[in-house]
Design a protein around this motif. Sequence first.
Motif, PDB file in Angstrom:
ATOM      1  N   HIS A   1       9.436  80.646 -15.263  1.00 32.50           N
ATOM      2  CA  HIS A   1       9.123  79.412 -14.598  1.00 32.50           C
ATOM      3  C   HIS A   1      10.077  78.178 -15.356  1.00 32.50           C
ATOM      4  O   HIS A   1       9.827  76.998 -15.258  1.00 32.50           O
TER       5      HIS A   1
ATOM      6  N   ALA B   1      10.408  77.550 -18.416  1.00 30.50           N
ATOM      7  CA  ALA B   1       9.523  76.431 -19.445  1.00 30.50           C
ATOM      8  C   ALA B   1       9.717  77.309 -20.715  1.00 30.50           C
ATOM      9  O   ALA B   1      10.388  78.297 -21.162  1.00 30.50           O
TER      10      ALA B   1
ATOM     11  N   GLN C   1      -0.526  67.679 -25.363  1.00 27.00           N
ATOM     12  CA  GLN C   1      -0.502  66.560 -24.142  1.00 27.00           C
ATOM     13  C   GLN C   1       0.497  65.594 -24.267  1.00 27.00           C
ATOM     14  O   GLN C   1       0.811  64.907 -23.148  1.00 27.00           O
TER      15      GLN C   1
ATOM     16  N   VAL D   1       7.045  67.576 -21.684  1.00 26.94           N
ATOM     17  CA  VAL D   1       6.378  67.710 -20.320  1.00 26.94           C
ATOM     18  C   VAL D   1       5.321  68.731 -20.168  1.00 26.94           C
ATOM     19  O   VAL D   1       5.646  70.037 -20.435  1.00 26.94           O
TER      20      VAL D   1
ATOM     21  N   ASN E   1       2.909  70.836 -17.390  1.00 28.20           N
ATOM     22  CA  ASN E   1       2.441  70.894 -16.041  1.00 28.20           C
ATOM     23  C   ASN E   1       1.323  72.083 -16.008  1.00 28.20           C
ATOM     24  O   ASN E   1       1.549  73.031 -16.644  1.00 28.20           O
ATOM     25  N   GLY E   2       0.491  71.992 -15.334  1.00 24.45           N
ATOM     26  CA  GLY E   2      -0.414  72.993 -14.765  1.00 24.45           C
ATOM     27  C   GLY E   2      -1.754  72.333 -14.652  1.00 24.45           C
ATOM     28  O   GLY E   2      -2.167  71.398 -14.478  1.00 24.45           O
TER      29      GLY E   2
ATOM     30  N   GLU F   1      -1.555  76.388 -13.526  1.00 23.50           N
ATOM     31  CA  GLU F   1      -1.013  77.238 -12.380  1.00 23.50           C
ATOM     32  C   GLU F   1      -1.690  78.380 -12.397  1.00 23.50           C
ATOM     33  O   GLU F   1      -1.749  79.052 -13.427  1.00 23.50           O
TER      34      GLU F   1
ATOM     35  N   TRP G   1      -0.492  77.099 -18.437  1.00 23.00           N
ATOM     36  CA  TRP G   1      -0.268  75.454 -18.475  1.00 23.00           C
ATOM     37  C   TRP G   1       1.319  75.903 -18.983  1.00 23.00           C
ATOM     38  O   TRP G   1       1.617  76.618 -19.823  1.00 23.00           O
TER      39      TRP G   1
ATOM     40  N   TRP H   1       5.076  74.126 -20.612  1.00 23.74           N
ATOM     41  CA  TRP H   1       5.489  73.037 -21.419  1.00 23.74           C
ATOM     42  C   TRP H   1       6.872  73.278 -21.600  1.00 23.74           C
ATOM     43  O   TRP H   1       7.558  74.227 -21.883  1.00 23.74           O
TER      44      TRP H   1
ATOM     45  N   THR I   1       4.963  62.945 -19.098  1.00 21.62           N
ATOM     46  CA  THR I   1       4.592  62.406 -18.067  1.00 21.62           C
ATOM     47  C   THR I   1       3.368  61.354 -18.162  1.00 21.62           C
ATOM     48  O   THR I   1       2.297  61.810 -18.838  1.00 21.62           O
TER      49      THR I   1
END
Length: 334
Positions: free
Chosen positions: A281, A283, A302, A306, A308-309, A311, A325, A327, A333
Amino acid sequence: MPGVEVVATAITHLLAKDALVRNHAVRLADGAVAVLLPMLLVGLLAWRRNTVGLVAIAAVAAIWSTVNVAAFAHGVWLSAALPIAAAAPPTILFGAVQIWMGRRRAQHLADRSDLLQQFQAPRLHAWLTEDPDFLLQPVHQDAAIVFIDLSGFTAHSETAGPNATRELLSDFQRIVDREVEACGGLITSFMGDGAMILFGLPQASADDAVNAVNCCLGLSARTHAWLASLPPQVGSRIGFKIGAHFGAIVASRLGGSHQHVTAIGDTVNVASRMMDVAKSHGAEIALTDDLLRKAGPNSPVQTSGVLNGPEDVQVRGRTGSINVWLWRRGAPTQ
């Protein structure tokens, strides 16, 4: 005059027939004491070098002094100077040698302890010192597992040569070791260009999950800075990936005469697979939802990059999917 007084005292003893006895038998007794007393004191010192030995030596000295005084009171002149002169040098010398050998042994044990700490984490080494039976029986508990691995390192080592490869790998392992120790983790093994890290030994803690997350971020920052410091032709060929998970493990000792501490279980397998997820992915770090939920809402992951998740990811070798998750470095974000 002093001489007259001595002669007068001697004459008085002779007339009263109470003079001190100092004959051949008494001298033989002095000689026997001069031989046996040093042997006895040295023997006691060799038998016990602690308080018991010192008390025994003091008791022998007290008994000898009592006998000497009692003999004098009954008119027998036993020598005090001869036994002391005979016993003091060998006893003092033997005691000094014992102290020197004890210090050498203590230094040897300290050196061995320092050497063992190079092969065991300091916290685990201290724990095993206090409890030598630690993990002789498997322990079931929850723990956080972190894996880190260099990508592209094998291809680089084909052309770099063994010495350059070893130096590069040694630098990487020092980075991992310092970060893991700072976060309170335990490196269970270095596997080539990767490492397995455990949070929960020698004793489980409520902070194991958040410490594992902090370690992931610290490893990412340190490894990224290290790769950037390498020559471009080297650093550009090497990357890294980190995976982590939290769950049930079985911690134990493995091996025969040469044992090492490790952890097994599905949690370990999932954490290892997270590195593949991170790589596929794009990351740097892949963290399971189980780990982040256990770390709590205030986890630094956090706000440090970045994230994301979650997923839903299918992990190789498992029937079910896992919430993951991802990173990567960058501005967080909003």
